[in-house]
Scaffold this active site. Structure first.
Site, PDB file in Angstrom:
ATOM      1  N   ILE A 125      31.720  38.469  41.443  1.00 27.74           N
ATOM      2  CA  ILE A 125      31.258  37.063  40.633  1.00 27.74           C
ATOM      3  C   ILE A 125      30.131  36.479  41.739  1.00 27.74           C
ATOM      4  CG2 ILE A 125      31.641  35.233  40.663  1.00 27.74           C
ATOM      5  CD1 ILE A 125      33.330  36.786  38.785  1.00 27.74           C
ATOM      6  N   ASN A 168      41.266  33.663  39.756  1.00 26.44           N
ATOM      7  CA  ASN A 168      41.520  34.431  40.060  1.00 26.44           C
ATOM      8  C   ASN A 168      43.110  35.277  40.544  1.00 26.44           C
ATOM      9  OD1 ASN A 168      41.335  37.794  39.923  1.00 26.44           O
ATOM     10  ND2 ASN A 168      41.319  38.130  41.967  1.00 26.44           N
ATOM     11  N   HIS A 197      45.549  38.517  41.899  1.00 25.76           N
ATOM     12  CA  HIS A 197      45.436  39.459  43.220  1.00 25.76           C
ATOM     13  C   HIS A 197      46.708  40.302  42.996  1.00 25.76           C
ATOM     14  CE1 HIS A 197      43.540  42.098  45.627  1.00 25.76           C
ATOM     15  NE2 HIS A 197      44.674  42.251  46.372  1.00 25.76           N
ATOM     16  N   GLY A 231      43.835  43.893  29.874  1.00 31.19           N
ATOM     17  CA  GLY A 231      43.793  43.354  29.129  1.00 31.19           C
ATOM     18  C   GLY A 231      45.342  42.526  28.710  1.00 31.19           C
ATOM     19  N   SER A 232      46.537  43.343  29.835  1.00 34.94           N
ATOM     20  CA  SER A 232      47.788  42.704  30.046  1.00 34.94           C
ATOM     21  C   SER A 232      48.264  41.177  30.058  1.00 34.94           C
ATOM     22  CB  SER A 232      48.983  43.899  30.321  1.00 34.94           C
ATOM     23  OG  SER A 232      48.761  43.145  32.053  1.00 34.94           O
ATOM     24  N   ASN A 233      47.118  40.721  31.168  1.00 35.25           N
ATOM     25  CA  ASN A 233      47.738  39.603  31.195  1.00 35.25           C
ATOM     26  C   ASN A 233      46.827  38.206  30.722  1.00 35.25           C
ATOM     27  OD1 ASN A 233      49.060  38.772  34.149  1.00 35.25           O
ATOM     28  ND2 ASN A 233      47.638  40.562  34.731  1.00 35.25           N
TER      29      ASN A 233
HETATM   30  C1  GAR Z   1      46.082  42.823  37.352  1.00 32.31           C
HETATM   31  O1  GAR Z   1      47.353  43.580  38.073  1.00 32.31           O
HETATM   32  C2  GAR Z   1      45.840  41.871  38.595  1.00 32.31           C
HETATM   33  O2  GAR Z   1      46.065  41.307  39.336  1.00 32.31           O
HETATM   34  C3  GAR Z   1      44.844  43.378  38.688  1.00 32.31           C
HETATM   35  O3  GAR Z   1      44.358  43.650  37.892  1.00 32.31           O
HETATM   36  C4  GAR Z   1      45.455  43.854  37.249  1.00 32.31           C
HETATM   37  C5  GAR Z   1      45.211  43.940  35.312  1.00 32.31           C
HETATM   38  O4  GAR Z   1      45.853  44.125  34.344  1.00 32.31           O
HETATM   39  N1  GAR Z   1      44.034  42.053  39.197  1.00 32.31           N
HETATM   40  C6  GAR Z   1      43.250  42.575  40.656  1.00 32.31           C
HETATM   41  O5  GAR Z   1      43.239  44.049  41.452  1.00 32.31           O
HETATM   42  C7  GAR Z   1      41.827  42.110  40.702  1.00 32.31           C
HETATM   43  N2  GAR Z   1      42.005  42.279  42.941  1.00 32.31           N
HETATM   44  P1  GAR Z   1      45.589  44.174  32.960  1.00 32.31           P
HETATM   45  O6  GAR Z   1      43.945  44.056  32.629  1.00 32.31           O
HETATM   46  O7  GAR Z   1      46.870  44.602  32.143  1.00 32.31           O
HETATM   47  O8  GAR Z   1      45.785  42.676  32.988  1.00 32.31           O
END
Ligand code: GAR
Length: 190
Positions: free
Chosen positions: A88, A102, A104, A12-14
């Site tokens: 989804i 999204n 990626h 969940g950092s994003n």
């Molecule tokens: C992020 O790097 C995002 O781009 C990736 O998961 C990570 C989640 O980090 N998403 C994918 O790989 C989707 N195919 P977070 O939970 O710390 O935000």
């Protein structure tokens, strides 16, 4: 007021970067976070930020009509996938066409599609001796990682990178750009 709902499966950092970005915004609000993993770190991060999280089991995500009803009840204007690692389903795409994006962690169309997520991507990028990687923000449509690209930013892949060190650089890039891309798109909604 425009309401954003975030979908997340991981740390969940994003989601945190987005919530903090809109904390002082009077016209855009992160309403809540939906997850498909009860143990995801995002629950704890959101608790400390005062944002509600709701976990739905796999069957509900697969049928998706209950998710659509939930999103409508929350007056959702825009959906942000921030590390959401499940498909989804069509009812959600139909109800929110052009209003689901999204992030990626690669330069799509490279390293996208089924099985390409998180560290799997960084391992593949390093194994292929790429010198550049990066992030892609794109609309969601029925094909995984194939929706229209909205934004890309790149970073170096260093000769001694590990999947973890590359992931850290990619995360920094995501946190720098994702919130403002979301803001621009939400500001452009009717
Ligand atoms: C992020 O790097 C995002 O781009 C990736 O998961 C990570 C989640 O980090 N998403 C994918 O790989 C989707 N195919 P977070 O939970 O710390 O935000």
């Amino acid at each position: 007021m425009k309401n954003i709902v975030i979908f997340a499966s991981g740390d969940g950092s994003n989601a945190e970067a987005i919530v903090k970005h809109f904390a002082a915004n009077d016209s855009i609000k992160v309403k809540c976070v939906l997850t498909n993993r009860i143990n995801a770190g995002v629950h704890q991060r959101m608790e400390s930020l005062g944002i509600p999280t709701y976990n739905f089991p796999k069957e509900v995500w697969c049928d998706a009509n209950e998710i659509v009803r939930f999103l409508q009840k929350e007056n959702t204007d825009f959906i942000v996938l921030a590390g959401f690692l499940a498909k989804i389903e069509i009812p959600i795409i139909k109800a929110f066409t052009g209003r689901i994006i999204n992030i990626h962690p690669s330069l799509l169309p490279k390293y996208g599609g089924k099985g390409m997520w998180g560290h799997h991507i960084h391992e593949a990028v390093i194994a292929a001796r790429e010198t550049q990687s990066g992030i892609t923000i794109h609309y969601i449509d029925e094909d995984i990682d194939k929706g229209e690209i909205i934004f890309q930013a790149s970073c170096e892949v260093l000769p001694d990178d590990t999947p973890d060190s590359l992931a850290e650089r990619i995360h920094a890039l995501e946190h720098r750009h994702f919130p403002s891309v979301v803001e621009n798109l939400v500001n452009g909604l009717d």
